[in-house]
Design a protein around this motif. Sequence first.
Motif, PDB file in Angstrom:
ATOM      1  N   VAL A  27      59.514  18.754  11.003  1.00 21.53           N
ATOM      2  CA  VAL A  27      60.607  19.719  10.861  1.00 21.53           C
ATOM      3  C   VAL A  27      61.859  19.238  11.595  1.00 21.53           C
ATOM      4  N   ASN A  28      61.682  18.704  12.800  1.00 24.98           N
ATOM      5  CA  ASN A  28      62.830  18.182  13.557  1.00 24.98           C
ATOM      6  C   ASN A  28      63.542  17.081  12.788  1.00 24.98           C
ATOM      7  N   THR A  29      62.755  16.189  12.186  1.00 21.18           N
ATOM      8  CA  THR A  29      63.331  15.070  11.438  1.00 21.18           C
ATOM      9  C   THR A  29      64.093  15.556  10.215  1.00 21.18           C
ATOM     10  N   LEU A  30      63.509  16.459   9.470  1.00 22.08           N
ATOM     11  CA  LEU A  30      64.153  16.965   8.252  1.00 22.08           C
ATOM     12  C   LEU A  30      65.413  17.764   8.582  1.00 22.08           C
ATOM     13  N   GLN A  31      65.359  18.550   9.644  1.00 22.85           N
ATOM     14  CA  GLN A  31      66.557  19.285  10.059  1.00 22.85           C
ATOM     15  C   GLN A  31      67.637  18.327  10.551  1.00 22.85           C
ATOM     16  N   GLY A  32      67.209  17.264  11.235  1.00 22.94           N
ATOM     17  CA  GLY A  32      68.157  16.264  11.708  1.00 22.94           C
ATOM     18  C   GLY A  32      68.852  15.522  10.576  1.00 22.94           C
ATOM     19  N   MET A  33      68.235  15.504   9.415  1.00 21.81           N
ATOM     20  CA  MET A  33      68.836  14.881   8.231  1.00 21.81           C
ATOM     21  C   MET A  33      69.846  15.802   7.564  1.00 21.81           C
ATOM     22  N   GLY A  34      69.983  17.014   8.091  1.00 20.60           N
ATOM     23  CA  GLY A  34      70.955  17.962   7.554  1.00 20.60           C
ATOM     24  C   GLY A  34      70.479  18.735   6.349  1.00 20.60           C
ATOM     25  N   LEU A  35      69.169  18.752   6.111  1.00 15.76           N
ATOM     26  CA  LEU A  35      68.641  19.477   4.956  1.00 15.76           C
ATOM     27  C   LEU A  35      68.695  20.976   5.185  1.00 15.76           C
ATOM     28  N   SER A  36      68.913  21.717   4.124  1.00 11.57           N
ATOM     29  CA  SER A  36      68.866  23.174   4.187  1.00 11.57           C
ATOM     30  C   SER A  36      67.411  23.618   4.194  1.00 11.57           C
ATOM     31  N   PHE A  37      67.198  24.928   4.282  1.00 10.13           N
ATOM     32  CA  PHE A  37      65.821  25.430   4.380  1.00 10.13           C
ATOM     33  C   PHE A  37      64.944  24.988   3.213  1.00 10.13           C
ATOM     34  N   PRO A  38      65.400  25.076   1.955  1.00 13.40           N
ATOM     35  CA  PRO A  38      64.519  24.635   0.860  1.00 13.40           C
ATOM     36  C   PRO A  38      64.077  23.182   0.996  1.00 13.40           C
ATOM     37  N   GLY A  39      64.972  22.314   1.456  1.00 14.26           N
ATOM     38  CA  GLY A  39      64.628  20.916   1.631  1.00 14.26           C
ATOM     39  C   GLY A  39      63.595  20.714   2.724  1.00 14.26           C
TER      40      GLY A  39
ATOM     41  N   PHE B 154      55.369  27.529   4.603  1.00 16.43           N
ATOM     42  CA  PHE B 154      55.723  28.919   4.903  1.00 16.43           C
ATOM     43  C   PHE B 154      55.933  29.124   6.400  1.00 16.43           C
ATOM     44  N   PHE B 155      55.254  28.315   7.199  1.00 17.41           N
ATOM     45  CA  PHE B 155      55.415  28.408   8.649  1.00 17.41           C
ATOM     46  C   PHE B 155      56.836  28.046   9.078  1.00 17.41           C
ATOM     47  N   VAL B 156      57.510  27.226   8.272  1.00 18.70           N
ATOM     48  CA  VAL B 156      58.908  26.900   8.547  1.00 18.70           C
ATOM     49  C   VAL B 156      59.757  28.168   8.519  1.00 18.70           C
ATOM     50  N   GLY B 157      59.298  29.166   7.771  1.00 15.99           N
ATOM     51  CA  GLY B 157      60.027  30.431   7.678  1.00 15.99           C
ATOM     52  C   GLY B 157      60.132  31.177   8.989  1.00 15.99           C
ATOM     53  N   THR B 158      59.307  30.827   9.977  1.00 16.51           N
ATOM     54  CA  THR B 158      59.399  31.494  11.283  1.00 16.51           C
ATOM     55  C   THR B 158      60.620  31.028  12.074  1.00 16.51           C
ATOM     56  N   ASP B 159      61.223  29.906  11.657  1.00 17.55           N
ATOM     57  CA  ASP B 159      62.391  29.343  12.349  1.00 17.55           C
ATOM     58  C   ASP B 159      63.651  30.064  11.884  1.00 17.55           C
ATOM     59  N   VAL B 160      64.264  30.797  12.769  1.00 17.61           N
ATOM     60  CA  VAL B 160      65.441  31.600  12.403  1.00 17.61           C
ATOM     61  C   VAL B 160      66.740  30.811  12.501  1.00 17.61           C
ATOM     62  N   SER B 161      66.674  29.554  12.946  1.00 11.72           N
ATOM     63  CA  SER B 161      67.895  28.784  13.183  1.00 11.72           C
ATOM     64  C   SER B 161      68.599  28.363  11.900  1.00 11.72           C
ATOM     65  N   MET B 162      67.907  28.417  10.757  1.00 10.88           N
ATOM     66  CA  MET B 162      68.518  27.978   9.499  1.00 10.88           C
ATOM     67  C   MET B 162      69.210  29.110   8.757  1.00 10.88           C
ATOM     68  N   GLY B 163      69.262  30.281   9.371  1.00 11.09           N
ATOM     69  CA  GLY B 163      70.070  31.378   8.857  1.00 11.09           C
ATOM     70  C   GLY B 163      69.674  31.887   7.493  1.00 11.09           C
ATOM     71  N   ASP B 164      70.700  32.208   6.688  1.00  7.25           N
ATOM     72  CA  ASP B 164      70.470  32.880   5.411  1.00  7.25           C
ATOM     73  C   ASP B 164      69.755  32.011   4.375  1.00  7.25           C
ATOM     74  N   SER B 165      69.772  30.705   4.557  1.00  9.46           N
ATOM     75  CA  SER B 165      69.069  29.853   3.587  1.00  9.46           C
ATOM     76  C   SER B 165      67.555  29.996   3.708  1.00  9.46           C
ATOM     77  N   ASN B 166      67.106  30.557   4.823  1.00 10.18           N
ATOM     78  CA  ASN B 166      65.681  30.815   5.034  1.00 10.18           C
ATOM     79  C   ASN B 166      65.296  32.085   4.291  1.00 10.18           C
ATOM     80  N   PHE B 167      64.713  31.932   3.114  1.00  8.03           N
ATOM     81  CA  PHE B 167      64.385  33.102   2.291  1.00  8.03           C
ATOM     82  C   PHE B 167      63.171  33.864   2.826  1.00  8.03           C
ATOM     83  N   LEU B 168      62.532  33.343   3.868  1.00  3.06           N
ATOM     84  CA  LEU B 168      61.410  34.045   4.501  1.00  3.06           C
ATOM     85  C   LEU B 168      61.812  34.702   5.817  1.00  3.06           C
ATOM     86  N   LEU B 169      63.090  34.627   6.144  1.00  8.01           N
ATOM     87  CA  LEU B 169      63.575  35.088   7.450  1.00  8.01           C
ATOM     88  C   LEU B 169      63.207  36.537   7.735  1.00  8.01           C
ATOM     89  N   SER B 170      63.459  37.410   6.786  1.00 10.74           N
ATOM     90  CA  SER B 170      63.217  38.840   7.023  1.00 10.74           C
ATOM     91  C   SER B 170      61.733  39.181   7.052  1.00 10.74           C
TER      92      SER B 170
END
Length: 284
Positions: free
Chosen positions: A157-169, A224-240
């Motif tokens: 997850v750290n690597t993918l976020q570091g690449m600038g990917l949005s939540f779906p990526g 789906f566990f990535v959905g627990t990360d709130v740092s990606m904001g609205d692109s996280n469709f599992l946030l709520s």
Amino acid sequence: MVFLRNIAVSFLLFCNGFTLAAPERRAFVPNPTMTEKFGDPRQQLLHNDNGVMTRGGGIGNASSQRFSSMLDVVISKLFPAGFCWQLASSVCGFDAKSPKFALATGFGEALGVFSGHILYTYLKSKSNGYNSKEATQTALLLATGTICSGTSWQPIVNTLQGMGLSFPGVFIGTWIACTYAFNFGLRIARNLYADSMEYVEGATYDNSRSDFALSLTIGAATAFFVGTDVSMGDSNFLLSLVGIQSDFSMLKGALLAGLSTALGFSAAQTVFNIVFPPGKCWID
């Protein structure tokens, strides 16, 4: 894109029952001698914990049995996996980018799978006789696969976020990477344990297909566990649904984490239950 293509091809091969090593389509039927010694390897992976596998009754009965077995897996392994990963992350005190954090959470998740399987098996089968050796060996097999996916989850997850990917990526990338991580651990475990553990079947071509199908559903749980990360904001469709806010209690966070892995596995396995013909799915 290559990873995505491989996943798509693998899924289609499983759905159609295609066997690369043989010119004809065939369902996986365990060798009677091997089944007597090891148990059905498909049931060994699942362990719906009642010692009986219902196969008759047609498609409707097979579908019902699949969903019943899926619930067993969710309760005994998938919810404890997410719960214990999150709990370990809260109590270990390590930086989320450190190897120590990855190891602590990976082993925490594996402990959840190991203890969850043994406890659930005991509670469900104690009236019919509890085989502690079988339960322990199967739990160790599955926990070894979990160590690999659980330990690799945060670095992935750290690597993918570091690449600038949005939540779906990040979601898709984690699914793919953790699918292979879990499958790697499962195959290694079979090679390591089979000679000394009577209830662990060695690595074969037939159970490699079942192992990979199972790994795909575990990969969905990690996604789906990535959905627990709130740092990606609205692109996280599992946030709520499963997002873990900083002001949540440790217990609430762990419960949401367990819910996320349970939902991910259930979503993927539901598709498998519907798409795969009777006798073709790993859970049969």
